[in-house]
Design a protein around this motif. Structure first.
Motif, PDB file in Angstrom:
ATOM      1  N   ALA A 307       0.828  -1.207   0.000  1.00 30.91           N
ATOM      2  CA  ALA A 307       0.000   0.000   0.000  1.00 30.91           C
ATOM      3  C   ALA A 307       0.862   1.257   0.000  1.00 30.91           C
ATOM      4  O   ALA A 307       0.553   2.243  -0.695  1.00 30.91           O
ATOM      5  N   ARG A 308       1.952   1.255   0.773  1.00 31.28           N
ATOM      6  CA  ARG A 308       2.857   2.407   0.778  1.00 31.28           C
ATOM      7  C   ARG A 308       3.425   2.661  -0.613  1.00 31.28           C
ATOM      8  O   ARG A 308       3.467   3.799  -1.087  1.00 31.28           O
ATOM      9  N   LEU A 309       3.847   1.603  -1.275  1.00 32.50           N
ATOM     10  CA  LEU A 309       4.422   1.744  -2.609  1.00 32.50           C
ATOM     11  C   LEU A 309       3.393   2.289  -3.593  1.00 32.50           C
ATOM     12  O   LEU A 309       3.695   3.181  -4.394  1.00 32.50           O
ATOM     13  N   LEU A 310       2.163   1.782  -3.533  1.00 35.96           N
ATOM     14  CA  LEU A 310       1.111   2.248  -4.437  1.00 35.96           C
ATOM     15  C   LEU A 310       0.818   3.727  -4.228  1.00 35.96           C
ATOM     16  O   LEU A 310       0.649   4.496  -5.187  1.00 35.96           O
ATOM     17  N   ILE A 311       0.761   4.154  -2.976  1.00 33.61           N
ATOM     18  CA  ILE A 311       0.461   5.563  -2.679  1.00 33.61           C
ATOM     19  C   ILE A 311       1.593   6.459  -3.175  1.00 33.61           C
ATOM     20  O   ILE A 311       1.348   7.516  -3.774  1.00 33.61           O
ATOM     21  N   ASP A 333       4.773   1.756   9.336  1.00 35.40           N
ATOM     22  CA  ASP A 333       3.991   1.706   8.097  1.00 35.40           C
ATOM     23  C   ASP A 333       2.542   2.096   8.360  1.00 35.40           C
ATOM     24  O   ASP A 333       1.927   2.828   7.579  1.00 35.40           O
ATOM     25  N   ALA A 334       1.979   1.594   9.470  1.00 37.56           N
ATOM     26  CA  ALA A 334       0.587   1.910   9.797  1.00 37.56           C
ATOM     27  C   ALA A 334       0.407   3.408  10.037  1.00 37.56           C
ATOM     28  O   ALA A 334      -0.564   4.016   9.556  1.00 37.56           O
ATOM     29  N   GLU A 335       1.347   4.024  10.754  1.00 31.07           N
ATOM     30  CA  GLU A 335       1.248   5.457  11.018  1.00 31.07           C
ATOM     31  C   GLU A 335       1.362   6.261   9.724  1.00 31.07           C
ATOM     32  O   GLU A 335       0.639   7.242   9.520  1.00 31.07           O
ATOM     33  N   TRP A 336       2.261   5.853   8.858  1.00 39.60           N
ATOM     34  CA  TRP A 336       2.428   6.558   7.578  1.00 39.60           C
ATOM     35  C   TRP A 336       1.158   6.455   6.743  1.00 39.60           C
ATOM     36  O   TRP A 336       0.696   7.435   6.155  1.00 39.60           O
ATOM     37  N   LEU A 337       0.584   5.256   6.678  1.00 43.53           N
ATOM     38  CA  LEU A 337      -0.634   5.055   5.890  1.00 43.53           C
ATOM     39  C   LEU A 337      -1.802   5.853   6.446  1.00 43.53           C
ATOM     40  O   LEU A 337      -2.583   6.459   5.694  1.00 43.53           O
ATOM     41  N   LYS A 338      -1.936   5.868   7.762  1.00 43.74           N
ATOM     42  CA  LYS A 338      -3.023   6.635   8.367  1.00 43.74           C
ATOM     43  C   LYS A 338      -2.881   8.122   8.071  1.00 43.74           C
ATOM     44  O   LYS A 338      -3.870   8.826   7.861  1.00 43.74           O
TER      45      LYS A 338
END
Length: 467
Positions: A307-311, A333-338
């Motif tokens: 998901a990080r890569l896609l964003i 990773d969770a904090e970055w995505l949020k």
């Protein structure tokens, strides 16, 4: 069982979307050189597990110790397992024998810990991998990997051990934790090189002596975040463990910083590593933009990294569901995505993944087989995460451009999906299933009401018997 529950905590429901967990540990053992595998469990379970393992390319014999009610309750099953181990443990053939209790022997308390620790120099490792104690097959990989690391660590603490193949004492290695696409260790090695580091052994390992190399690393990269038991062994060996992974520009920059600090690399070398790789990743992302709304779900443990890569490539990812638990190694990773507006669901159920897909109506859904099936019924392009996403590079420069082509190819087909759904509407659904109908089947008058009354009467009778 207490340790399993502690290592692999459950979510709000009992079982996330995954195949039998024992497949994970079975796969780890079957991929190792000179390691024999013996299963103890119900015949139907052993058949399914061996079939699946061979379907995924295993070319090894899987041992099986059968049982019946008598051998189970009298303790004869343990004696049969011990006899099978003694017969299998031949040093000319094997370095280790792995015995796995499935659900029934585990629930019955078959004591694998009473097996000898070694026979004729062959290591004996017994593990319990019950479906009611290990939530996913991904985490079962950790059950066996952790048990092997513990055995190898104890060996190394007691004295000299076999030298790993291609071991170089002059190189400072970083152990990579997780089953990776073959190109990923090479890409990670390119990132590490300016810091005077190299991509070392991977855990799960492919050979017993590689376990010593993994334990001898200067730092450990928990690229897949659910290897709780393995991390415990690395920490017992005095190794620093780093989470997340080098995905995209921001993810790679952050990972270089954390892995460099964990390995004691000076700032000048960390900066050299950033300058060597970040401009190239930025260029690849710019040349391969992704303009699509995508939902991500799966049980491999790399869902947050994907998901990080896609964003970073330009996609909108409003939802990520993973069957893996919340751990400290995926927290960044969770904090970055949020912060990017993405909802992260740990221990996600199939129902949660489907609800998110229905609400978001993505251009592309990445998920498990049943989710992909439902998406296509709805006219939404979808890909099976395990076979189509995990089978591509994820890290460094190669990972930056790996997803754009397949996303573009799939999202272009959405209009075709819509026409197909419209054309076949009502066909194959419960009321219209079957062969030989020229028109939609029609229930006889009063059929549904009669069935409703029969069900109500049956329920009332069962309730009366229960009281």
């Amino acid at each position: 069982m207490d340790q399993l529950m502690k290592d692999y905590p459950r979510g709000p429901h009992d079982q996330p979307q995954s195949m039998c967990p024992a497949f994970g540990s079975l796969r780890v053992g079957l991929r190792m050189r000179r390691v024999a595998t013996i299963l103890s469990g119900s015949a139907c379970c052993v058949y399914g597990l061996t079939f699946t393992s061979h379907f995924y390319g295993a070319k090894r014999t899987v041992g099986y110790v059968p049982f019946n009610s008598e051998t189970l309750v009298t303790g004869k099953l343990f004696e049969d397992i011990r006899d099978a181990v003694n017969e299998t443990a031949k040093p000319e053939d094997y370095d280790a024998v792995v015995v796995t209790n499935l659900c029934v022997p585990t629930a019955s308390g078959v004591p694998l810990e009473l097996l000898p620790k070694e026979i004729n120099g062959v290591r004996i490792i017994g593990i319990d991998v019950p479906g009611f104690g290990v939530p996913t097959h991904a985490e079962a990989k950790d059950v066996l990997t952790g048990a092997m690391l513990r055995y190898a660590r104890n060996e190394a603490e007691q004295g000299p051990v076999a030298r790993p193949r291609n071991h170089n004492d002059d190189v400072r290695n970083v152990c990579l934790v997780g089953e990776l696409f073959p190109a990923d260790p090479v890409g990670i090695g390119q990132i590490l090189a300016p810091m005077g580091l190299a991509a070392g052994a991977q855990a799960p390992c492919r050979e017993w002596r590689d376990l010593y190399s993994a334990l001898d690393s200067v730092a450990v990269a928990a690229l897949h975040p659910f290897y709780t038991a393995s991390v415990r062994e690395f920490r017992a060996a005095g190794r620093n463990v780093v989470g997340s992974g080098p995905v995209g520009v921001e993810g790679t920059a952050a990972w270089i910083e954390t892995i460099g600090r964990a390995a004691g690399v000076p700032e000048s070398q960390r900066e050299a590593a950033r300058q060597a790789v970040l401009p190239a990743i930025r260029g690849v992302l710019a040349a391969n933009p992704i303009a699509a709304r995508i939902t991500v779900s799966g049980y491999e443990g790399s869902e947050l990294l994907v998901a990080r890569l896609l964003i970073e490539a330009g996609a909108e990812v409003p939802y990520v569901g993973t069957a893996a638990p919340r751990t400290e190694w995926s927290a960044a990773d969770a904090e970055w995505l949020k912060a990017q507006g993405c909802h992260v669901q740990y221990r996600a159920s199939l129902e949660q993944d489907m609800a998110a897909m229905k609400e978001v109506q993505p251009d592309l859904a990445l998920g498990t087989t049943p989710l992909v099936q439902k998406a296509k019924e709805m006219g939404i392009p979808a890909l099976y995460f395990t076979n189509m996403v995990s089978a591509r590079p994820l890290f460094s420069i190669a990972g930056a451009g790996s997803m754009a082509g397949i996303v573009a190819a799939q999202t272009k087909g959405r209009e075709r999906f819509s026409r197909m759904v419209s054309f076949f509407e009502g066909v194959g659904t419960p009321d219209g299933a079957g062969y030989g109908f020229r028109e939609r089947p029609v229930d006889p008058p009063g059929f549904r009401e009669r069935q409703r009354k029969l069900r109500a009467a049956k329920a009332k009778a069962e309730e009366a018997v229960g009281t």
